[in-house]
Design a protein around this motif. Structure first.
Motif, PDB file in Angstrom:
ATOM      1  N   TYR A 271       6.941   0.531  -3.444  1.00 46.18           N
ATOM      2  CA  TYR A 271       7.855   0.684  -2.305  1.00 46.18           C
ATOM      3  C   TYR A 271       7.092   0.946  -1.007  1.00 46.18           C
ATOM      4  O   TYR A 271       7.394   0.350   0.023  1.00 46.18           O
ATOM      5  N   ILE A 272       6.124   1.850  -1.074  1.00 44.29           N
ATOM      6  CA  ILE A 272       5.266   2.139   0.069  1.00 44.29           C
ATOM      7  C   ILE A 272       3.819   2.066  -0.428  1.00 44.29           C
ATOM      8  O   ILE A 272       3.361   2.956  -1.149  1.00 44.29           O
ATOM      9  N   ALA A 273       3.108   1.032  -0.053  1.00 43.12           N
ATOM     10  CA  ALA A 273       1.760   0.812  -0.569  1.00 43.12           C
ATOM     11  C   ALA A 273       0.826   1.952  -0.181  1.00 43.12           C
ATOM     12  O   ALA A 273       0.977   2.570   0.879  1.00 43.12           O
ATOM     13  N   ARG A 274      -0.162   2.205  -1.032  1.00 44.17           N
ATOM     14  CA  ARG A 274      -1.063   3.333  -0.777  1.00 44.17           C
ATOM     15  C   ARG A 274      -1.897   3.136   0.479  1.00 44.17           C
ATOM     16  O   ARG A 274      -2.465   4.100   1.007  1.00 44.17           O
ATOM     17  N   GLU A 275      -1.975   1.899   0.988  1.00 42.23           N
ATOM     18  CA  GLU A 275      -2.663   1.683   2.269  1.00 42.23           C
ATOM     19  C   GLU A 275      -2.040   2.519   3.377  1.00 42.23           C
ATOM     20  O   GLU A 275      -2.722   2.943   4.312  1.00 42.23           O
ATOM     21  N   MET A 276      -0.728   2.760   3.278  1.00 41.76           N
ATOM     22  CA  MET A 276      -0.052   3.619   4.250  1.00 41.76           C
ATOM     23  C   MET A 276      -0.589   5.035   4.143  1.00 41.76           C
ATOM     24  O   MET A 276      -0.856   5.699   5.153  1.00 41.76           O
ATOM     25  N   GLY A 277      -0.744   5.510   2.921  1.00 40.51           N
ATOM     26  CA  GLY A 277      -1.277   6.850   2.712  1.00 40.51           C
ATOM     27  C   GLY A 277      -2.722   6.962   3.153  1.00 40.51           C
ATOM     28  O   GLY A 277      -3.138   7.988   3.712  1.00 40.51           O
ATOM     29  N   ILE A 278      -3.503   5.918   2.898  1.00 38.48           N
ATOM     30  CA  ILE A 278      -4.907   5.916   3.317  1.00 38.48           C
ATOM     31  C   ILE A 278      -5.012   6.047   4.832  1.00 38.48           C
ATOM     32  O   ILE A 278      -5.807   6.839   5.358  1.00 38.48           O
ATOM     33  N   GLU A 279      -4.196   5.279   5.556  1.00 35.34           N
ATOM     34  CA  GLU A 279      -4.233   5.351   7.015  1.00 35.34           C
ATOM     35  C   GLU A 279      -3.784   6.711   7.520  1.00 35.34           C
ATOM     36  O   GLU A 279      -4.418   7.314   8.399  1.00 35.34           O
ATOM     37  N   PHE A 280      -2.691   7.219   6.967  1.00 33.71           N
ATOM     38  CA  PHE A 280      -2.172   8.505   7.423  1.00 33.71           C
ATOM     39  C   PHE A 280      -3.177   9.626   7.168  1.00 33.71           C
ATOM     40  O   PHE A 280      -3.479  10.425   8.060  1.00 33.71           O
ATOM     41  N   ALA A 281      -3.696   9.693   5.947  1.00 36.89           N
ATOM     42  CA  ALA A 281      -4.651  10.744   5.610  1.00 36.89           C
ATOM     43  C   ALA A 281      -5.893  10.656   6.501  1.00 36.89           C
ATOM     44  O   ALA A 281      -6.425  11.681   6.955  1.00 36.89           O
ATOM     45  N   GLY A 282      -6.350   9.437   6.774  1.00 41.07           N
ATOM     46  CA  GLY A 282      -7.511   9.266   7.636  1.00 41.07           C
ATOM     47  C   GLY A 282      -7.258   9.740   9.048  1.00 41.07           C
ATOM     48  O   GLY A 282      -8.120  10.381   9.669  1.00 41.07           O
ATOM     49  N   LYS A 283      -6.068   9.457   9.559  1.00 47.72           N
ATOM     50  CA  LYS A 283      -5.761   9.832  10.941  1.00 47.72           C
ATOM     51  C   LYS A 283      -5.596  11.334  11.124  1.00 47.72           C
ATOM     52  O   LYS A 283      -5.847  11.855  12.210  1.00 47.72           O
ATOM     53  N   ILE A 284      -5.174  12.042  10.080  1.00 41.38           N
ATOM     54  CA  ILE A 284      -5.027  13.496  10.227  1.00 41.38           C
ATOM     55  C   ILE A 284      -6.217  14.242   9.627  1.00 41.38           C
ATOM     56  O   ILE A 284      -6.247  15.478   9.650  1.00 41.38           O
ATOM     57  N   GLY A 285      -7.183  13.492   9.092  1.00 39.39           N
ATOM     58  CA  GLY A 285      -8.418  14.102   8.639  1.00 39.39           C
ATOM     59  C   GLY A 285      -8.335  14.881   7.351  1.00 39.39           C
ATOM     60  O   GLY A 285      -8.998  15.916   7.198  1.00 39.39           O
ATOM     61  N   VAL A 286      -7.529  14.388   6.394  1.00 39.91           N
ATOM     62  CA  VAL A 286      -7.452  15.042   5.086  1.00 39.91           C
ATOM     63  C   VAL A 286      -7.736  14.013   3.993  1.00 39.91           C
ATOM     64  O   VAL A 286      -7.655  12.807   4.205  1.00 39.91           O
ATOM     65  N   LYS A 287      -8.056  14.519   2.819  1.00 39.80           N
ATOM     66  CA  LYS A 287      -8.339  13.655   1.679  1.00 39.80           C
ATOM     67  C   LYS A 287      -7.033  13.161   1.061  1.00 39.80           C
ATOM     68  O   LYS A 287      -6.069  13.910   0.948  1.00 39.80           O
ATOM     69  N   LEU A 288      -7.015  11.900   0.670  1.00 42.48           N
ATOM     70  CA  LEU A 288      -5.868  11.339  -0.042  1.00 42.48           C
ATOM     71  C   LEU A 288      -6.139  11.388  -1.536  1.00 42.48           C
ATOM     72  O   LEU A 288      -7.169  10.906  -2.002  1.00 42.48           O
ATOM     73  N   ASP A 289      -5.217  11.981  -2.282  1.00 36.56           N
ATOM     74  CA  ASP A 289      -5.306  11.984  -3.743  1.00 36.56           C
ATOM     75  C   ASP A 289      -4.426  10.868  -4.294  1.00 36.56           C
ATOM     76  O   ASP A 289      -3.196  10.922  -4.166  1.00 36.56           O
ATOM     77  N   VAL A 290      -5.051   9.847  -4.865  1.00 37.83           N
ATOM     78  CA  VAL A 290      -4.317   8.741  -5.478  1.00 37.83           C
ATOM     79  C   VAL A 290      -4.175   9.041  -6.966  1.00 37.83           C
ATOM     80  O   VAL A 290      -5.166   9.301  -7.648  1.00 37.83           O
ATOM     81  N   LEU A 291      -2.938   9.014  -7.461  1.00 37.63           N
ATOM     82  CA  LEU A 291      -2.648   9.383  -8.835  1.00 37.63           C
ATOM     83  C   LEU A 291      -2.649   8.134  -9.717  1.00 37.63           C
ATOM     84  O   LEU A 291      -1.771   7.270  -9.592  1.00 37.63           O
ATOM     85  N   PRO A 292      -3.610   7.999 -10.621  1.00 42.32           N
ATOM     86  CA  PRO A 292      -3.737   6.784 -11.438  1.00 42.32           C
ATOM     87  C   PRO A 292      -2.502   6.535 -12.301  1.00 42.32           C
ATOM     88  O   PRO A 292      -1.913   7.470 -12.856  1.00 42.32           O
ATOM     89  N   GLY A 293      -2.117   5.260 -12.395  1.00 48.15           N
ATOM     90  CA  GLY A 293      -1.012   4.863 -13.264  1.00 48.15           C
ATOM     91  C   GLY A 293       0.341   5.398 -12.862  1.00 48.15           C
ATOM     92  O   GLY A 293       1.293   5.346 -13.637  1.00 48.15           O
ATOM     93  N   THR A 294       0.451   5.892 -11.632  1.00 42.59           N
ATOM     94  CA  THR A 294       1.678   6.558 -11.181  1.00 42.59           C
ATOM     95  C   THR A 294       2.371   5.715 -10.121  1.00 42.59           C
ATOM     96  O   THR A 294       1.721   5.118  -9.262  1.00 42.59           O
ATOM     97  N   GLY A 295       3.708   5.675 -10.173  1.00 39.79           N
ATOM     98  CA  GLY A 295       4.493   4.918  -9.222  1.00 39.79           C
ATOM     99  C   GLY A 295       4.968   5.756  -8.043  1.00 39.79           C
ATOM    100  O   GLY A 295       4.308   6.706  -7.628  1.00 39.79           O
TER     101      GLY A 295
END
Length: 315
Positions: A271-295
């Motif tokens: 629904y919302i690709a993790r690229e969105m999370g990557i950009e957001f986390a990068g812009k606010i300067g925090v680490k993004l935790d990607v959860l394997p096998g999770t929707g």
């Protein structure tokens, strides 16, 4: 179910005896902790509070579409051993109010106002508060944090769209952002509500990764889909009618986002690709935790992971 529009919900705690008796007591605690709280003259929210005997802090969960507060029931039962746990139905969802559009816009910015009022009326100590927000619940808490950086000790967000990046969104979500595609998409969602409620949490996952919702969660979502002439799809569409405006506002004011933040994302969120999370986390300067096998619904697919995220936030 009691209906107390002004006072805190009756407290309930999980008291450890045997594992069986603890589970029974905790389940009963969740059932007894649901009541209603008045936000203003047009809004009354259904909420759930489960209290610990000696709370180390407070957790507030904010649900997404097409959920209700019942999605947090099992997690609340577990966390209430150590923390007071709050959750409520957003306007347009669950058993909360569904005002006419002329009285309430259902915009993310309007939900931010509702969230602030809830925290104040519930008497929550912000210095000991962790807010966990997913999907439509995330942008409102971030908008609130722009103006009130001490709204919580930490905010955990994930699987949402902070920025106006339609290319990272599922096609139907893109279509809701503006006419002429918004109205037909809203009508289609209402027409196919049974299919949405049955399968929304399964999409994007392999057969081995797919999971069923608890029957009480499923039934509450079904019962709550349509009330007072407004469906959850209607509320969702109204939210999206103002979505782009509020996304732009957040992005233009990111430098004011000072609340400690954590960002998590389902690896297989379609629904919302993790690229969105990557950009957001990068812009606010925090680490993004990607959860394997999770929707898109980590809290439903792996509640143990969600519990651990919360516990870590208090360490």
């Amino acid at each position: 179910m009691s209906k107390d529009k002004t006072a805190n919900a009756a407290s309930a705690a999980a008291t450890p005896f045997s594992h069986t008796s603890e589970a029974f007591a905790s389940t009963q605690a969740v059932q007894d902790a649901a009541d209603f709280i008045e936000i203003d003259q047009i809004l009354t929210l259904r909420r759930m509070i489960v209290r610990a005997h000696a709370p180390k802090g407070t957790v507030l969960f904010l649900h997404g579409f097409p959920e209700t507060l019942m999605v947090w029931k099992g997690i609340a039962t577990t966390l209430a051993r150590d923390y007071d746990v709050h959750a409520f139905d957003w306007p347009g969802y669950g058993q909360s109010s569904r005002p006419d559009l002329n009285r309430f816009s259902y915009a993310p910015k309007e939900y931010a106002r509702v969230l602030k009022a809830y925290i104040e009326r519930a008497g929550i100590d912000r210095s000991k508060l962790v807010i966990y927000a997913t999907d439509i619940g995330a942008l409102p808490v971030l908008l609130l944090a722009l103006d009130e950086p001490t709204i919580a000790r930490q905010i955990i967000v994930g699987d949402f769209a902070p920025f106006d990046r339609p290319q990272y969104m599922w096609e139907n979500l893109q279509n809701l952002k503006a006419e002429p595609t918004a109205s037909p998409t809203r009508a289609y969602m209402n027409k196919t509500s049974d299919e949405i409620l049955q399968n929304v949490h399964r999409r994007g996952l392999s057969p081995a990764e797919q999971f069923d919702l608890r029957i009480d969660v499923q039934q509450d979502m079904i019962r709550s889909w349509s009330r007072d002439g407004v469906t959850s799809a209607d509320a969702f569409a109204h939210y999206y009618a103002n979505f782009t405006r509020d996304q732009h506002y957040l992005e233009a004011n990111l430098d004011r986002l000072k609340t400690p933040m954590k960002v998590i994302w389902g690896e297989k969120d379609i629904y919302i690709a993790r690229e969105m999370g990557i950009e957001f986390a990068g812009k606010i300067g925090v680490k993004l935790d990607v959860l394997p096998g999770t929707g898109h619904f980590p809290h439903l697919q792996n509640s143990k992971q969600t519990v651990e995220e919360i516990r870590t936030s208090f360490r």
